[in-house]
Design an enzyme around this catalytic site. Structure first.
Site, short mmCIF file in Angstrom:
data_model
loop_
_atom_site.label_atom_id
_atom_site.label_comp_id
_atom_site.label_asym_id
_atom_site.label_seq_id
_atom_site.Cartn_x
_atom_site.Cartn_y
_atom_site.Cartn_z
N LYS A 8 6.56 -26.29 0.65
CA LYS A 8 6.82 -26.49 2.07
C LYS A 8 8.27 -26.95 2.24
O LYS A 8 8.90 -27.44 1.28
CB LYS A 8 5.86 -27.51 2.70
CG LYS A 8 5.86 -28.90 2.07
CD LYS A 8 6.99 -29.82 2.54
CE LYS A 8 6.96 -31.16 1.84
NZ LYS A 8 8.24 -31.91 1.98
N LEU A 95 10.19 -30.29 -1.75
CA LEU A 95 9.39 -29.11 -1.43
C LEU A 95 7.88 -29.35 -1.57
O LEU A 95 7.09 -28.45 -1.31
CB LEU A 95 9.80 -27.93 -2.32
CG LEU A 95 11.27 -27.50 -2.20
CD1 LEU A 95 11.59 -26.42 -3.22
CD2 LEU A 95 11.57 -27.01 -0.78
N SER A 99 2.39 -32.16 -4.80
CA SER A 99 1.31 -32.37 -3.83
C SER A 99 0.50 -31.09 -3.63
O SER A 99 -0.73 -31.11 -3.54
CB SER A 99 1.88 -32.83 -2.49
OG SER A 99 2.52 -34.09 -2.62
N ASP A 132 1.34 -36.35 1.76
CA ASP A 132 1.48 -34.99 2.27
C ASP A 132 0.49 -34.01 1.65
O ASP A 132 0.48 -32.83 2.00
CB ASP A 132 2.91 -34.48 2.08
CG ASP A 132 3.33 -34.42 0.63
OD1 ASP A 132 2.64 -35.01 -0.23
OD2 ASP A 132 4.38 -33.80 0.33
#
Length: 267
Positions: A8, A95, A99, A132
Site C-alpha cells: 500500500k 509500504l 503487515s 495497519d
C-alpha cells in the site's frame, strides 16, 4: 496453497497528537498497489519458515507470519506447516509489506484449514499484529485514523494515471520517523483534501514525516525532486519512508534510478 500479499501507499499523513500510552493519533489515506510478495504454506512434519528474494533482516521467529501462526495455533488445532515467503515488496519503505504478509497469512490459513473465521474474527487477530494489518482484509482505499487502525471508506481512484514508485537504498525505521515528528492538528482533514483534483494535491496534501526524513536521507529528497521536475502532478514519501511515489499523466522515464534504486512502474 499460495497467495500474493500486496503493498500500500499512504496518500498524505498527518500526525495529530501523542497519546499518554505513547502511541500517536494520525490520519492518512491507505491506497492498495500492485507490488506483491508471494506466500506459500504446506503441511510439514516440522514447523519451518524460509524466505527468498529480498533479504529479511533479524530473527525469523520475529517475522509477522510466525507471530500470526502462533496466535492462531493458541486457539485452533493447527498442524506444523512449512512457510515460504518470497519477498519482493521493499522493506523499510512505508509500504506495509510485513503487515500485508501477516494478514494474507491469516486468510490463507483460514482457507486451507477451514477454520471458519469471518472478517471480524480475522480483524481481531490482525489488530494484535499491527495497526495497519486489518486494512489488507478489505484491500481498498480507506481514510485511516486512530493509530492507523480505524477505517472509513473514501473514494480515491488513480487508475487513470501512471503511478510509479522509487525506493532508494536506505532503510527508515518507524521509531526514527516518530521520534522526530512534531504532532499538530491539521487545518483541513485529508478526507476532504483528497477529494480535490490530483493536480491540486501538491499544495494541500503532505506527509508529516517527510521534512525531517528527507533532511536525514538526501537520496529521498532527490527522488522526489526528480519526479516533480519530470512532470509528476503529485509526489510524496509513503508512510514513514523511504519510498517515494509519483503520479503522472504520462509514463515517465526513471531509468536513471534503475541501476541503484528499486523502481516500480504502474503500481
Amino acid at each position: 496453497m499460495i497467495c500474493f500479499p500486496n503493498a500500500k501507499i499512504n496518500i498524505g499523513l498527518n500526525v495529530i497528537n501523542k497519546r499518554q500510552d505513547g502511541y500517536h493519533e494520525l490520519e492518512t489515506i491507505f491506497y492498495p498497489v500492485k507490488i506483491k510478495d508471494a506466500l506459500e504454506i504446506i503441511e510439514a512434519p516440522e514447523m519451518k519458515f524460509e524466505s527468498s528474494g529480498i533479504n529479511i533482516p533479524g530473527d525469523s521467529n520475529n517475522n509477522l507470519c510466525i507471530k500470526a501462526y502462533n496466535l492462531l495455533r493458541a486457539d485452533f488445532d493447527l498442524p506444523n506447516i512449512h512457510i515460504h515467503l518470497h519477498k519482493h515488496i521493499p522493506i523499510g519503505a512505508g509500504l506495509g509489506g510485513g503487515s500485508s504478509d501477516a494478514t494474507f497469512f491469516i486468510k490463507l490459513v483460514n482457507d486451507k484449514f477451514n477454520l471458519g473465521m469471518d472478517k471480524e474474527v480475522m480483524k481481531n487477530y490482525c489488530s494484535k499484529l499491527g495497526a495497519d494489518c486489518a486494512f489488507f482484509l478489505e484491500n481498498r482505499p480507506v481514510f485511516a485514523t486512530g493509530i492507523g487502525d480505524v477505517f472509513d471508506e473514501v473514494e480515491v481512484d488513480l487508475s487513470g494515471y501512471h503511478v510509479v514508485l522509487v525506493k532508494p537504498p536506505v532503510h527508515v525505521a518507524t521509531a526514527e520517523a516518530y521520534k522526530n515528528v512534531v504532532p499538530q492538528e491539521p487545518i483541513n482533514s485529508l478526507k476532504s483534501l483528497v477529494r480535490l483534483p490530483v493536480e491540486d494535491w501538491n499544495c494541500n496534501i503532505k506527509n508529516d514525516f517527510e521534512p525531517h526524513i528527507i533532511n536525514s536521507y538526501p537520496q529521498i529528497r532527490m527522488v522526489k525532486a526528480n519526479m516533480l521536475d519530470i512532470g509528476a502532478v503529485f509526489a510524496l514519501m509513503s508512510g514513514s519512508g523511504s519510498s517515494v511515489f509519483g503520479i503522472f499523466n504520462e509514463k515517465p522515464d526513471l531509468s536513471k534510478f534503475e541501476e541503484d534504486f528499486d523502481v516500480f512502474y504502474d503500481i
